[in-house]
Design an enzyme around this catalytic site. Structure first.
Site, PDB file in Angstrom:
ATOM      1  N   ARG A 233      -8.277  19.118  -2.820  1.00 48.13           N
ATOM      2  CA  ARG A 233      -6.916  19.584  -3.073  1.00 48.13           C
ATOM      3  C   ARG A 233      -6.795  21.031  -2.606  1.00 48.13           C
ATOM      4  O   ARG A 233      -7.690  21.862  -2.863  1.00 48.13           O
ATOM      5  CB  ARG A 233      -6.566  19.493  -4.561  1.00 48.13           C
ATOM      6  CG  ARG A 233      -6.277  18.072  -5.053  1.00 48.13           C
ATOM      7  CD  ARG A 233      -5.031  17.472  -4.391  1.00 48.13           C
ATOM      8  NE  ARG A 233      -4.725  16.122  -4.834  1.00 48.13           N
ATOM      9  CZ  ARG A 233      -5.067  15.005  -4.182  1.00 48.13           C
ATOM     10  NH1 ARG A 233      -5.753  15.069  -3.059  1.00 48.13           N
ATOM     11  NH2 ARG A 233      -4.710  13.820  -4.639  1.00 48.13           N
ATOM     12  N   GLU A 262       2.355  20.471   0.568  1.00 43.94           N
ATOM     13  CA  GLU A 262       2.250  19.562   1.718  1.00 43.94           C
ATOM     14  C   GLU A 262       3.608  18.977   2.065  1.00 43.94           C
ATOM     15  O   GLU A 262       4.271  18.456   1.172  1.00 43.94           O
ATOM     16  CB  GLU A 262       1.248  18.442   1.391  1.00 43.94           C
ATOM     17  CG  GLU A 262      -0.151  19.007   1.205  1.00 43.94           C
ATOM     18  CD  GLU A 262      -1.241  17.948   1.034  1.00 43.94           C
ATOM     19  OE1 GLU A 262      -0.913  16.744   0.958  1.00 43.94           O
ATOM     20  OE2 GLU A 262      -2.410  18.327   0.970  1.00 43.94           O
ATOM     21  N   HIS A 281      -3.916  15.916   5.712  1.00 41.71           N
ATOM     22  CA  HIS A 281      -4.252  15.051   4.563  1.00 41.71           C
ATOM     23  C   HIS A 281      -4.530  13.614   5.030  1.00 41.71           C
ATOM     24  O   HIS A 281      -3.850  12.666   4.624  1.00 41.71           O
ATOM     25  CB  HIS A 281      -3.133  15.083   3.515  1.00 41.71           C
ATOM     26  CG  HIS A 281      -3.617  14.694   2.137  1.00 41.71           C
ATOM     27  ND1 HIS A 281      -3.043  15.151   0.989  1.00 41.71           N
ATOM     28  CD2 HIS A 281      -4.628  13.881   1.719  1.00 41.71           C
ATOM     29  CE1 HIS A 281      -3.669  14.646  -0.073  1.00 41.71           C
ATOM     30  NE2 HIS A 281      -4.647  13.862   0.357  1.00 41.71           N
TER      31      HIS A 281
HETATM   32  C1  MLT Z   1      -6.132  10.659  -3.213  1.00 40.52           C
HETATM   33  O1  MLT Z   1      -5.972  11.417  -4.177  1.00 40.52           O
HETATM   34  O2  MLT Z   1      -6.285   9.448  -3.361  1.00 40.52           O
HETATM   35  C2  MLT Z   1      -6.180  11.193  -1.832  1.00 40.52           C
HETATM   36  O3  MLT Z   1      -5.920  12.537  -1.752  1.00 40.52           O
HETATM   37  C3  MLT Z   1      -5.378  10.397  -0.869  1.00 40.52           C
HETATM   38  C4  MLT Z   1      -3.913  10.424  -1.084  1.00 40.52           C
HETATM   39  O4  MLT Z   1      -3.412  11.192  -1.877  1.00 40.52           O
HETATM   40  O5  MLT Z   1      -3.208   9.631  -0.472  1.00 40.52           O
END
Ligand code: MLT
Length: 318
Positions: A233, A262, A281
């Protein structure tokens, strides 16, 4: 009674197929919705399936009086207001295992890209230059990787890094030490990990303790020339402090997949620096992981709405 399941994000079609083949459910899967449309769409929803792009905050939850459950197709539930969900009796569930390998592989990819200047070399050649000297890299072999957060993803990275003949050390206050011993990734105090690591890969949740943990103070306690990878994060890093450390050479390079906001603002201090490699991401964005998390999330909702069964609950009082 038919329950309305709303999927206001790009979740794999296999999840939609599972929901639509369940006679007791009415499914709306419009893809990613703008905020205003989303707020209008949740009004009669009994369940939501979301990814990280949807913010299920107090306003959204309050605007969905019939909501019973939110399934997060992914791990992090930092985009869900868990207190608001609990207060309204909404159960929040996630799919913690489905992303592990994709995220670990992306982190290793970032580490290699950072070490060998792969994006910079690609860009240079695409722009018509043949510059071999500017992109001399370093090997992973013989280097120490420090992993902050030795959960599922951290552990998958440890074994992959060991295949590259790296030594691994870790910091994780919650992991039983015998798991780290079995992995040959000894758990150390944070300062000890900082002092020993040539590479540092972050895999912690954002909490009051970890928010901004990579800052001027902790960066100064790291080995000069450390390389930092963040596919967890963005809020774990103080970006202004990191930019300064990248300019001074205290940090040799950083590889980032996540950002506090983001998409990040155009003037983000780390984007575009010559010694920073970045992706938008993408760590969990493989067809393999997206099928797994979507199918798991759909099944969580079906089991909960039809049979009252709850699994992977993130707000136990919900
Ligand atoms: C998650 O927390 O699963 C990952 O960061 C992937 C996402 O958020 O899509």
């Amino acid at each position: 009674m038919t329950s309305h399941v709303l999927v206001p994000d790009n979740v794999h079609q296999k999840a939609i197929d599972i929901l639509e083949s369940t006679a007791e459910l009415r499914v709306s899967a419009p893809g990613k919705l703008e905020r205003a449309t989303l707020l209008a769409a949740v009004v009669d929803a009994h369940a939501l399936i979301i990814r990280s792009g949807v913010t299920a905050d107090a306003e959204l939850i309050a605007g969905a009086p019939q909501l019973k459950a939110i399934a997060r197709a992914g791990v992090g539930v930092d985009n869900v207001d868990l207190d608001a969900a609990t207060a309204q009796g909404v159960l929040v569930m996630n799919t913690p295992g489905g992303n592990t390998i994709s995220t670990a592989e992306h982190s290793i990819g970032l580490m290699l890209a950072l070490s060998r200047h792969i994006p910079q070399g690609h860009q240079s050649l695409a722009e018509g230059r043949w510059d071999r000297k500017a992109f001399t890299g370093v090997e992973l072999k013989g280097k120490t990787l420090g992993i902050i957060g030795l959960g599922r993803i951290g552990q998958a990275i440890a074994t992959r890094a060991q295949a590259f003949e790296m030594s691994v050390v870790a910091h994780d206050p919650y992991l039983p030490p015998e798991i780290a011993v079995a992995l040959d990734a000894p758990l150390l105090a944070l300062d000890e990990v900082y002092a020993r690591s040539d590479y540092l890969s972050l895999h912690a949740l954002v909490t009051d303790e970890t928010r901004g943990m990579i800052n001027a103070d902790s960066l100064a306690r790291m080995k000069r020339g450390v390389r930092i990878i963040n596919a967890a994060r963005g809020a774990l890093i103080n970006s202004a402090d990191m930019a300064e450390a990248l300019r001074s050479g205290q940090v040799a390079g950083a590889a980032l997949d996540v950002y506090e906001q983001e998409p990040p603002p155009a003037d983000h201090p780390l984007i575009g620096l010559p010694n920073v490699v970045h992706t938008p991401h993408l760590a969990a964005s493989t067809s393999d992981a997206q099928i797994t998390v979507a199918v798991e999330a759909a099944q969580l909702i079906v089991d909960f709405l039809l049979e009252g069964k709850a699994a992977n609950v993130c707000n136990p009082a919900g």
